[in-house]
Design an enzyme around this catalytic site. Structure first.
Site, PDB file in Angstrom:
ATOM      1  CB  CYS A 219      51.416  38.676  10.750  1.00 42.19           C
ATOM      2  SG  CYS A 219      50.000  37.980   9.895  1.00 42.19           S
TER       3      CYS A 219
ATOM      4  CB  CYS B  47      52.659  32.380  13.177  1.00 39.31           C
ATOM      5  SG  CYS B  47      50.895  32.675  13.325  1.00 39.31           S
TER       6      CYS B  47
ATOM      7  CB  CYS C 233      46.976  35.606   8.265  1.00 41.31           C
ATOM      8  SG  CYS C 233      48.712  35.247   7.972  1.00 41.31           S
TER       9      CYS C 233
ATOM     10  CG  ASP D  79      50.618  35.859  14.639  1.00 41.17           C
ATOM     11  OD1 ASP D  79      51.565  36.026  15.419  1.00 41.17           O
ATOM     12  OD2 ASP D  79      50.657  36.144  13.440  1.00 41.17           O
TER      13      ASP D  79
HETATM   14 FE1  FES Z   1      50.448  34.333  12.093  1.00 43.18          FE
HETATM   15 FE2  FES Z   1      49.733  35.681   9.974  1.00 43.18          FE
HETATM   16  S1  FES Z   1      51.704  34.903  10.407  1.00 43.18           S
HETATM   17  S2  FES Z   1      48.476  34.927  11.546  1.00 43.18           S
END
Ligand code: FES
Length: 144
Positions: free
Chosen positions: A59, A34, A103, A36
């Site tokens: 997120c 993702c 996550c 992140d």
């Molecule tokens: Fe990337 Fe939650 S979608 S850490």
């Protein structure tokens, strides 16, 4: 599955957000899927984590889990902080939807990365204490 009240609370009012001047250790981990990123700062006194700060570019579930993780390790001994699993963080938040389990893995990894950095700064090999910080692809969650 909807988000629990605790997840919404930690997302809307995250605890221990920010950067730390002169940290004892900093860990940054990312989820290549993702994109992140989570950065965690720890202050260590003796064998105790006296302060924790985090910055998460990610997120809502990643923000909520990092917030809860900082609450759970603040004031704890390093060895106890290393035992904190993503499952324990999720339980403390009253659960996460299955697609958001990964996550919470980021929060566990960020703590391990920060402690690893702390040990390295002391000239100590962190591997016997921390183990290898797993890449998200290797984690045990089934969200991938
Ligand atoms: Fe990337 Fe939650 S979608 S850490």
């Amino acid at each position: 599955m909807a988000y629990s009240e605790k997840v919404m609370d930690h997302f809307a009012n995250p605890r221990n957000v920010g950067e730390m001047e002169d940290p004892s250790g900093v860990g940054e981990v990312g989820n290549s899927r993702c994109g992140d990123i989570m950065r965690m700062y720890i202050k260590v006194d003796g064998d105790t984590i006296t302060d924790v700060k985090f910055k998460t570019f990610g997120c809502g579930a990643a923000i909520a889990t990092s917030s809860m993780a900082t609450e759970l390790i603040k004031g704890k001994k390093i060895e106890d902080a290393l035992k904190l699993t993503n499952k324990a963080v999720m339980e403390a938040l009253d659960g996460l939807p299955p697609v958001k389990v990964h996550c919470s893995v980021l929060a566990e990894q960020a703590i391990k990365a920060a402690v690893s950095d702390y040990y390295k700064r002391q000239g100590i090999d962190p591997t016997p204490f921390v183990g290898e910080v797993p890449a998200c692809e290797e984690c045990a969650c089934d969200a991938h």
